[in-house]
Scaffold this active site. Structure first.
Site, PDB file in Angstrom:
ATOM      1  N   GLU A 299      -0.351   1.744  -6.916  1.00 22.16           N
ATOM      2  CA  GLU A 299      -1.743   2.224  -6.951  1.00 22.16           C
ATOM      3  C   GLU A 299      -2.575   1.417  -7.955  1.00 22.16           C
ATOM      4  OE1 GLU A 299      -1.449   6.804  -5.355  1.00 22.16           O
ATOM      5  OE2 GLU A 299      -1.548   6.512  -7.530  1.00 22.16           O
TER       6      GLU A 299
ATOM      7  N   GLU B 121       3.386   6.814   0.217  1.00 25.00           N
ATOM      8  CA  GLU B 121       3.235   8.115  -0.443  1.00 25.00           C
ATOM      9  C   GLU B 121       2.365   9.002   0.425  1.00 25.00           C
ATOM     10  OE1 GLU B 121       1.954   8.375  -4.516  1.00 25.00           O
ATOM     11  OE2 GLU B 121       3.046   6.567  -5.104  1.00 25.00           O
TER      12      GLU B 121
END
Length: 476
Positions: A182, A374
């Site tokens: 991320e 995710e």
């Protein structure tokens, strides 16, 4: 594939991160990291944002990463549970400070290498492919205190040395790699995202984007090294995904949403396309940002990733005046509440169609295979009178998002695989809670670190096993 199944060879599994699961924070020669500075409780957010500068621990605070769920000692038991579900891929991360406790050593810690070789070998024993993140929000603290973390160009050397060590030490065990988890969270949560703490009077935007440049250079060099070590290696970038919707059709709201999307996609624009996008010229000028570049940097960035991986939990909403309105405080990436969708207990909008929208946007933009690494629902689980956890709410969330992913594949998008977040309960990165659970496997541990750490299968465990066995055909 037919309309009910996924492509042959589609990778099914789950994901965790070293800092949220391993514990054993000072065992095996491991050094402390940024995540080890994050307390549970009211001070957590200020530390994550780089506003409360921490270089040590306080006796009156609890640090959940220090023990986490003890995956370090229990990984064989946990991998066996994943194999029982039928996983063909398991995403985890390497703790940088297990291999380089300070981060700037010339040679790695052999005990750390031995641990990960054993972990990845355990995966391969069950024919599970490891998908490994090199840096999942955990920078060695010595690099923060000595160099200022990613604000320093020296970090490129330290990270690429570490990356080469990983590619060489685990060659033959790992072929799927991610550089930074991320990566766009650096802009929203500077300390937890990149080890950045601010000094009085600093231009925060300058610090963040200069650090971003150093990470992008390091990522490109690491990608090149991975391909040199083994041409079969596949390297991806990783985005905290989820489109911004305009809060209304007012043109100013549409423009605000476009700008917020660009803010998040900037990193992937560079990693997947190999150059800074045109819109950054005005962005940097208006924010007073001057990126210090080396003479070879533009050429270095041309080493692009093989695939684009991303997390997706929720879509978001933006308006021209969102700073004056109430935004959703449950997520570090601010968003207005969408009145057309339901929300989780933590206020995250539940939007399966948003996943399909996000995937179409990203493939249109990058033309590279996607990997959803995710996706999941954080919720408070409770045992029923029979001592079981009937987490139908989690099953429902995952079912609808898998259906949306299948629709995206039908749209013509190549998708490599799917790893649900927190396949075993672990410490929440956002809040530090254990009670915000994502897993198919319950772990007996509470928000204050109490519990036996016993593992127990939830109803969703059996459901996901059936999904994998049918290659996504049986979602009931």
């Amino acid at each position: 594939m037919d309309n009910n199944t996924f492509p042959e060879g589609f990778l099914w599994g789950g994901a965790i991160a070293a800092n949220q699961a391993e514990g054993a924070w000072r065992e095996g020669g491991k050094g402390p990291t940024t995540v080890d500075m994050l307390p549970h409780g009211p001070n957590r957010l200020a530390v994550k944002l780089g506003l409360d500068k921490r270089v040590g621990w306080r006796d009156d605070e609890f640090y959940p990463s220090h023990e986490a769920i003890d995956f370090y000692h229990r990984y064989k038991e946990d991998i066996a549970l994943m194999a029982e579900m039928g996983f063909t891929v398991f995403r985890t991360s390497i703790a940088w400070s297990r291999l380089y406790p300070n981060g700037d050593e010339q040679t790695p810690n052999e005990e750390g290498i031995a641990f990960y070789r054993a972990l990845f070998s355990e995966c391969k024993k069950y024919n599970i492919e490891p998908l490994v993140t090199l840096c999942h929000f955990d920078v060695p603290m010595h690099l923060v205190t000595e160099y200022g973390s990613w604000r320093s160009r020296k970090m490129v050397e330290f990270f690429t040395r570490y990356a080469r060590t990983c590619f060489e030490a685990f060659d033959g065990l790992v072929k799927y790699w991610l550089t930074f988890n991320e990566i766009n969270i650096l802009l929203h949560s500077p300390f937890s995202g990149a080890g950045l703490a601010f000094e009085p009077g600093e231009n925060h935007e300058q610090v963040k984007y200069q650090a971003a440049h150093h990470e992008l250079i390091a990522s490109a060099i690491a990608t090149r090294i991975a391909h040199e070590v083994n041409p079969q290696n596949q390297v991806g970038c990783m985005l905290a995904g989820g489109n911004f919707y305009p809060y209304s059709c007012k043109p100013e709201d549409v423009w605000a949403a476009l700008e917020k999307d660009r803010e998040n996609l900037f990193f992937i624009d560079v990693q997947a396309r190999g150059a800074y996008p045109a819109y950054t010229q005005r962005l940097f000028r208006e924010k007073g940002i001057v990126i210090e570049k080396g003479p070879e940097d533009d050429e270095i960035l041309k080493d692009t990733v093989d695939f684009v991986s991303f997390s997706y939990y929720a879509s978001r909403c933006a308006s021209a005046d969102m700073n004056s309105q109430v935004t959703n405080a449950a997520n570090i990436v601010k968003s207005l509440k969408n009145p057309y969708i339901e929300a989780s207990e933590w206020g995250w909008g539940i939007d399966p169609l948003g996943l399909r929208i996000t995937m179409n946007m990203m493939y249109d933009r990058y033309q590279k295979p996607l990997f959803l690494v995710e996706n999941g629902l954080g919720a408070k689980d409770a045992f029923n009178e029979n001592g079981e956890i009937e987490d139908d709410y989690r099953i429902s969330y995952l079912r609808e998002h898998i259906r949306a992913m299948r629709e995206a594949i039908e749209d013509g998008i190549p998708v490599m695989g799917y790893t649900t977040w927190g396949c075993i309960d672990l410490v929440s990165a956002s809040t530090g809670e254990m009670s915000k659970r994502y897993g198919f496997v319950w772990v007996d541990r509470d928000d204050q670190g109490r519990g036996t750490l016993e593992r127990k299968r939830k109803k969703s465990f059996w459901w996901y096993k059936k999904v994998i066995a049918s290659n996504g055909a049986d979602l009931d």
